[in-house]
Scaffold this motif. Sequence first.
Motif, mmCIF file in Angstrom:
data_model
loop_
_atom_site.group_PDB
_atom_site.id
_atom_site.type_symbol
_atom_site.label_atom_id
_atom_site.label_comp_id
_atom_site.label_asym_id
_atom_site.label_seq_id
_atom_site.Cartn_x
_atom_site.Cartn_y
_atom_site.Cartn_z
ATOM 1 N N VAL A 226 3.347 43.461 34.300
ATOM 2 C CA VAL A 226 4.239 44.485 33.762
ATOM 3 C C VAL A 226 3.485 45.294 32.715
ATOM 4 C CG1 VAL A 226 6.325 44.885 32.388
ATOM 5 C CG2 VAL A 226 6.339 43.172 34.210
ATOM 6 N N GLY A 227 3.611 46.621 32.803
ATOM 7 C CA GLY A 227 2.889 47.503 31.903
ATOM 8 C C GLY A 227 3.622 47.780 30.602
ATOM 9 N N SER A 228 2.910 48.373 29.668
ATOM 10 C CA SER A 228 3.462 48.626 28.328
ATOM 11 C C SER A 228 4.655 49.570 28.351
ATOM 12 C CB SER A 228 2.377 49.198 27.425
ATOM 13 O OG SER A 228 1.878 50.422 27.953
ATOM 14 N N ALA A 229 4.710 50.467 29.340
ATOM 15 C CA ALA A 229 5.815 51.430 29.395
ATOM 16 C C ALA A 229 7.158 50.737 29.575
ATOM 17 C CB ALA A 229 5.593 52.430 30.525
ATOM 18 N N VAL A 230 7.155 49.597 30.258
ATOM 19 C CA VAL A 230 8.402 48.850 30.456
ATOM 20 C C VAL A 230 8.930 48.354 29.125
ATOM 21 C CG1 VAL A 230 9.430 46.780 31.473
ATOM 22 C CG2 VAL A 230 7.829 48.163 32.807
ATOM 23 N N PHE A 231 8.028 47.825 28.286
ATOM 24 C CA PHE A 231 8.445 47.289 26.995
ATOM 25 C C PHE A 231 8.894 48.397 26.056
ATOM 26 C CE2 PHE A 231 5.260 44.333 28.727
ATOM 27 C CZ PHE A 231 6.066 43.211 28.872
ATOM 28 N N VAL A 232 8.222 49.522 26.114
ATOM 29 C CA VAL A 232 8.628 50.662 25.286
ATOM 30 C C VAL A 232 10.003 51.147 25.707
ATOM 31 C CG1 VAL A 232 8.115 53.066 24.687
ATOM 32 C CG2 VAL A 232 6.267 51.379 24.795
ATOM 33 N N LEU A 233 10.220 51.253 27.009
ATOM 34 C CA LEU A 233 11.503 51.710 27.533
ATOM 35 C C LEU A 233 12.622 50.749 27.146
ATOM 36 C CD1 LEU A 233 12.910 53.824 29.377
ATOM 37 C CD2 LEU A 233 12.467 52.280 31.297
ATOM 38 N N ALA A 234 12.356 49.441 27.299
ATOM 39 C CA ALA A 234 13.365 48.433 26.969
ATOM 40 C C ALA A 234 13.703 48.467 25.484
ATOM 41 C CB ALA A 234 12.866 47.051 27.368
ATOM 42 N N GLN A 235 12.680 48.559 24.647
ATOM 43 C CA GLN A 235 12.915 48.571 23.207
ATOM 44 C C GLN A 235 13.683 49.819 22.787
ATOM 45 O OE1 GLN A 235 11.922 45.933 21.195
ATOM 46 N NE2 GLN A 235 13.288 46.908 19.726
ATOM 47 N N THR A 236 13.326 50.961 23.374
ATOM 48 C CA THR A 236 14.022 52.206 23.047
ATOM 49 C C THR A 236 15.484 52.122 23.457
ATOM 50 O OG1 THR A 236 11.980 53.476 23.363
ATOM 51 C CG2 THR A 236 14.057 54.705 23.414
ATOM 52 N N ALA A 237 15.732 51.584 24.656
ATOM 53 C CA ALA A 237 17.111 51.448 25.132
ATOM 54 C C ALA A 237 17.916 50.524 24.231
ATOM 55 C CB ALA A 237 17.113 50.925 26.571
ATOM 56 N N LEU A 238 17.296 49.418 23.816
ATOM 57 C CA LEU A 238 17.990 48.478 22.943
ATOM 58 C C LEU A 238 18.273 49.086 21.582
ATOM 59 C CD1 LEU A 238 16.078 45.181 23.799
ATOM 60 C CD2 LEU A 238 18.477 45.659 24.292
ATOM 61 N N ASP A 239 17.311 49.831 21.066
ATOM 62 C CA ASP A 239 17.467 50.413 19.742
ATOM 63 C C ASP A 239 18.543 51.492 19.699
ATOM 64 O OD1 ASP A 239 15.624 48.793 18.543
ATOM 65 O OD2 ASP A 239 13.952 50.197 18.768
ATOM 66 N N THR A 240 18.827 52.101 20.834
ATOM 67 C CA THR A 240 19.848 53.141 20.858
ATOM 68 C C THR A 240 21.251 52.561 20.956
ATOM 69 O OG1 THR A 240 19.660 53.372 23.273
ATOM 70 C CG2 THR A 240 18.314 54.839 21.915
ATOM 71 N N ARG A 241 21.357 51.256 21.165
ATOM 72 C CA ARG A 241 22.669 50.620 21.211
ATOM 73 C C ARG A 241 23.086 50.331 19.775
ATOM 74 N NH1 ARG A 241 23.098 46.770 26.451
ATOM 75 N NH2 ARG A 241 25.259 46.931 25.818
ATOM 76 N N ASP A 242 24.093 51.042 19.296
ATOM 77 C CA ASP A 242 24.473 50.978 17.892
ATOM 78 C C ASP A 242 24.711 49.562 17.406
ATOM 79 O OD1 ASP A 242 26.373 54.103 17.741
ATOM 80 O OD2 ASP A 242 24.243 53.655 17.592
ATOM 81 N N VAL A 243 25.308 48.739 18.235
ATOM 82 C CA VAL A 243 25.642 47.399 17.782
ATOM 83 C C VAL A 243 24.384 46.615 17.426
ATOM 84 C CG1 VAL A 243 25.699 46.363 20.105
ATOM 85 C CG2 VAL A 243 27.030 45.343 18.260
ATOM 86 N N ARG A 244 23.318 46.807 18.175
ATOM 87 C CA ARG A 244 22.073 46.092 17.871
ATOM 88 C C ARG A 244 21.462 46.591 16.558
ATOM 89 N NH1 ARG A 244 16.345 46.227 19.132
ATOM 90 N NH2 ARG A 244 15.590 44.106 19.536
#
Length: 269
Positions: free
Chosen positions: A59-77
Motif C-alpha cells: 500500500v502506497g503513501s497516498a492511501v494513508f494520506v487520504l485516510a488521515q485526511t478523511a478522518l480529520d474532516t470528521r468533526d467528531v474525531r
Amino acid sequence: MSQSLSRALDLLDLVSRGVDSLDALATATGVHKTTVMRLLQTLESHGFVSRDAAYRYHVGSAVFVLAQTALDTRDVRRVAAPIIRALGASTGQTVHLATYDDGVVTYIDKVESRQPLRMYSRIGLPAALHATAVGKVLLGGLDDDELRRVASGAVLERFTSRTIGTRDELIAEAHRAAERGWAEDHEEHETFMNCVGAPVFGADGRVAAAVSVSVPNVVLSHEGVLALLPALHEATTKISAELGYTDRAPFIQPPVKKTPNDRRKELHG
C-alpha cells in the motif's frame, strides 16, 4: 462503475490484505497479468501502491494520506481527540473512538494504554457489533426498525463463552445500553479483556459516536473497570457538548458489589 476502476479498487484491496505478487494478484482477480500490471502501474503512478526491489506490491503513501485526511474532516474525531487522550492519560488504559455507518462499526481513533499487554485493534478496522462495548452503544442509538434489520443480518461469531449468541440477545443488550447510558464487553471478545463504552451525542440528539475504555483483567478486575464509568461518562459528556448537544445524557451507574470485608465492616460497625 467502470470495469477498470472496479478492478483497480479490487487490486488495492488485495494489496492491503497482503497479496503482493503480480501472479497472486492476477489469480485472485481472475484477470490477465498484462491487465493487472497496467492497473498496478496506474495505481503506483498516483501513489496508491508501491513496489519494492523484489517486485512485491505494498500500500502506497497516498492511501494513508487520504485516510488521515478523511478522518480529520470528521468533526467528531477532531473534537474528541484531546478529550480521549486526556481520558487515556488519566486512566492509563486503551481508549477507542468508534462510529456507525450502515451496519458497520469502525474505530476512527485510538489511544494506546501504558500497559505492555495491548488490544489488537487498529484505526479504520471494524469492531464486532455484538462483542464490543462500542458496538452495543452504537446499536443502542438506532431506531427499532434499523436495529432489527442490522441484528437480523449480523454474523454473531462466538469469540468466547460469554459472547452474545442470538439476535434477540443483541437487541436486548442494545436497548439496555440506551437505557443506562453505557455498555460493556465482559470478556466477550477476548477472554483477558474487559471494556466499558458510552455514547457521544451530536447536536441533533442522535448518537454520533462511542468511546470505550479497555483494560486487561490482570490489570483491573471487572468491578475495577466498571469503576471507570464516571470518568468515561464525563469525557463523553464533554465531547457531546463540544458537538452542540445540550440535553442530559442518560447514565445509570452500576451498583457497587460488596466484598466480604465490606460486609464484615457493616456487621461490626
